[in-house]
Design a protein around this motif. Structure first.
Motif, PDB file in Angstrom:
ATOM      1  N   ASN A 176       0.854  -1.187   0.000  1.00  0.00           N
ATOM      2  CA  ASN A 176       0.000   0.000   0.000  1.00  0.00           C
ATOM      3  C   ASN A 176       0.893   1.242   0.000  1.00  0.00           C
ATOM      4  OD1 ASN A 176      -1.724   2.146   0.591  1.00  0.00           O
ATOM      5  ND2 ASN A 176      -2.932   0.990   2.072  1.00  0.00           N
ATOM      6  N   MET A 177       1.199   1.756  -1.183  1.00  0.00           N
ATOM      7  CA  MET A 177       2.124   2.877  -1.303  1.00  0.00           C
ATOM      8  C   MET A 177       1.563   4.191  -0.757  1.00  0.00           C
ATOM      9  SD  MET A 177       5.182   3.624  -1.993  1.00  0.00           S
ATOM     10  CE  MET A 177       5.899   5.252  -1.715  1.00  0.00           C
ATOM     11  N   PRO A 178       0.299   4.540  -0.993  1.00  0.00           N
ATOM     12  CA  PRO A 178      -0.201   5.799  -0.413  1.00  0.00           C
ATOM     13  C   PRO A 178      -0.118   5.820   1.114  1.00  0.00           C
ATOM     14  CG  PRO A 178      -1.671   5.039  -2.147  1.00  0.00           C
ATOM     15  CD  PRO A 178      -0.688   3.924  -1.891  1.00  0.00           C
ATOM     16  N   ALA A 214      -8.110   6.138  -4.473  1.00  0.00           N
ATOM     17  CA  ALA A 214      -7.496   5.643  -5.707  1.00  0.00           C
ATOM     18  C   ALA A 214      -6.834   4.292  -5.479  1.00  0.00           C
ATOM     19  CB  ALA A 214      -6.469   6.663  -6.223  1.00  0.00           C
ATOM     20  N   PHE A 215      -6.241   4.113  -4.305  1.00  0.00           N
ATOM     21  CA  PHE A 215      -5.608   2.829  -3.988  1.00  0.00           C
ATOM     22  C   PHE A 215      -6.652   1.711  -3.976  1.00  0.00           C
ATOM     23  CE2 PHE A 215      -4.632  -0.321  -0.664  1.00  0.00           C
ATOM     24  CZ  PHE A 215      -3.502  -0.900  -1.223  1.00  0.00           C
ATOM     25  N   LEU A 216      -7.763   1.920  -3.301  1.00  0.00           N
ATOM     26  CA  LEU A 216      -8.793   0.884  -3.235  1.00  0.00           C
ATOM     27  C   LEU A 216      -9.388   0.616  -4.618  1.00  0.00           C
ATOM     28  CD1 LEU A 216     -10.604   1.941   0.068  1.00  0.00           C
ATOM     29  CD2 LEU A 216      -8.948   0.086  -0.242  1.00  0.00           C
ATOM     30  N   ALA A 227      -9.655  -3.165  -8.662  1.00  0.00           N
ATOM     31  CA  ALA A 227     -10.467  -3.529  -9.829  1.00  0.00           C
ATOM     32  C   ALA A 227      -9.760  -3.128 -11.120  1.00  0.00           C
ATOM     33  CB  ALA A 227     -11.829  -2.853  -9.738  1.00  0.00           C
ATOM     34  N   LYS A 228      -9.154  -1.965 -11.130  1.00  0.00           N
ATOM     35  CA  LYS A 228      -8.478  -1.474 -12.329  1.00  0.00           C
ATOM     36  C   LYS A 228      -7.372  -2.426 -12.769  1.00  0.00           C
ATOM     37  CE  LYS A 228      -6.112   2.617 -14.126  1.00  0.00           C
ATOM     38  NZ  LYS A 228      -5.630   3.989 -13.806  1.00  0.00           N
ATOM     39  N   LEU A 229      -6.641  -2.991 -11.809  1.00  0.00           N
ATOM     40  CA  LEU A 229      -5.538  -3.897 -12.111  1.00  0.00           C
ATOM     41  C   LEU A 229      -5.961  -5.363 -12.157  1.00  0.00           C
ATOM     42  CD1 LEU A 229      -2.824  -2.252  -9.809  1.00  0.00           C
ATOM     43  CD2 LEU A 229      -2.991  -2.079 -12.306  1.00  0.00           C
ATOM     44  N   ASP A 230      -7.240  -5.620 -11.873  1.00  0.00           N
ATOM     45  CA  ASP A 230      -7.768  -6.987 -11.859  1.00  0.00           C
ATOM     46  C   ASP A 230      -6.974  -7.865 -10.884  1.00  0.00           C
ATOM     47  OD1 ASP A 230      -9.518  -8.993 -12.557  1.00  0.00           O
ATOM     48  OD2 ASP A 230      -8.361  -9.647 -14.291  1.00  0.00           O
ATOM     49  N   VAL A 231      -6.804  -7.356  -9.674  1.00  0.00           N
ATOM     50  CA  VAL A 231      -6.045  -8.076  -8.641  1.00  0.00           C
ATOM     51  C   VAL A 231      -6.807  -9.330  -8.229  1.00  0.00           C
ATOM     52  CG1 VAL A 231      -5.081  -7.942  -6.314  1.00  0.00           C
ATOM     53  CG2 VAL A 231      -5.018  -5.928  -7.810  1.00  0.00           C
ATOM     54  N   PRO A 232      -6.165 -10.504  -8.246  1.00  0.00           N
ATOM     55  CA  PRO A 232      -6.850 -11.726  -7.822  1.00  0.00           C
ATOM     56  C   PRO A 232      -7.342 -11.633  -6.379  1.00  0.00           C
ATOM     57  CG  PRO A 232      -4.804 -12.246  -8.969  1.00  0.00           C
ATOM     58  CD  PRO A 232      -4.800 -10.765  -8.740  1.00  0.00           C
TER      59      PRO A 232
END
Length: 250
Positions: free
Chosen positions: A14-16, A223-225, A229-234
């Protein structure tokens, strides 16, 4: 002479959150060093950004966590822990995207650091490991089962260790207990929280012992959360529910 250091743990990609905590540490607290207590990666998608930020720092101590080691096991083709079977697809996704220049840096991390700060003994570790399991591979589940936070449970868990301060992570809630001999401190997961704050601790070591300040840096995690979905995280629905309190649905 007093020394002050920062404790962070369980950043979990979690970079932010890491950026917010480090900003406060660097601007509000005059620390001599920072210690990360493991699980820098896994769960969150910002793997390379987190590692770049951490390994670029000076005056640092890092130990490895179970997620760090599980991802490394996949990269190196070693046995994967059966207890983490529910995380394997997610860890494979993390491993595929990890900048391989970080592999030797992650491999170099110890599981435990025992040192002295202002003449007082300190131990940094991700979580308790029995002495006979200290060098077992992650596939053998060397970390002890998590105990509920209490002074009696932690004193019993770490009874073989006589350090004046024992700092650890792994269990995501904050732990802060002390008796007349020892301080047990887990600043709480920095990157996994049910609200948009990044947890960390500031410890001052002096002649009278250890003063602990538990801190939370506020940040915008929207934006992190949304990036899951944007990256299609498993396994993102499970992760967002269990590790981030379903904040997207609020």
């Amino acid at each position: 002479m007093n020394k002050r250091f920062a404790l962070i743990t369980d950043i979990h990609g979690n970079m932010p959150a890491l950026r917010a905590a480090l900003h406060e540490i660097d601007t509000l607290h005059d620390v001599d060093f920072i210690c990360c207590l493991g699980d820098m990666i896994g769960i969150g998608p910002d793997t390379n950004e987190v590692l770049q930020s951490l390994f670029a720092r000076k005056n640092r101590f890092f130990v490895s966590g179970n997620h760090d080691e599980a991802v490394l096991a996949i990269i190196k083709g070693n046995a994967y822990p059966k207890s983490h079977f529910h995380s394997k697809r997610h860890h494979e996704w993390i491993a595929e995207r990890l900048d391989k220049s970080f592999v030797p840096l992650l491999e170099s991390l110890p599981r435990m650091i025992q040192t002295e700060v202002t003449g007082k003994s300190v131990m940094f570790t991700h979580y308790h490991i029995a002495n006979d399991k200290r060098f077992e591979p992650i596939s053998e589940d060397p970390f002890s089962p998590i105990v509920e936070p209490s002074l009696s449970n932690l004193a019993r868990l770490f009874e073989a260790h006589k350090e004046s301060l024992i700092a650890f992570g792994h269990h995501h809630p904050v732990h802060y207990f002390r008796n007349d001999r020892q301080v047990f401190i887990n600043p709480g997961s920095l990157g996994c929280n049910n609200k948009s704050t990044a947890r960390y601790a500031i410890v001052t070591a002096g002649a009278q012992g250890f003063e602990v300040q538990l801190k939370e840096a506020e940040y915008d995690n929207s934006a992190f959360l949304a990036s899951y979905a944007k990256l299609d995280v498993p396994d993102r629905e499970f992760i967002l529910r269990v590790f981030h309190g379903n904040q997207l649905k609020e």
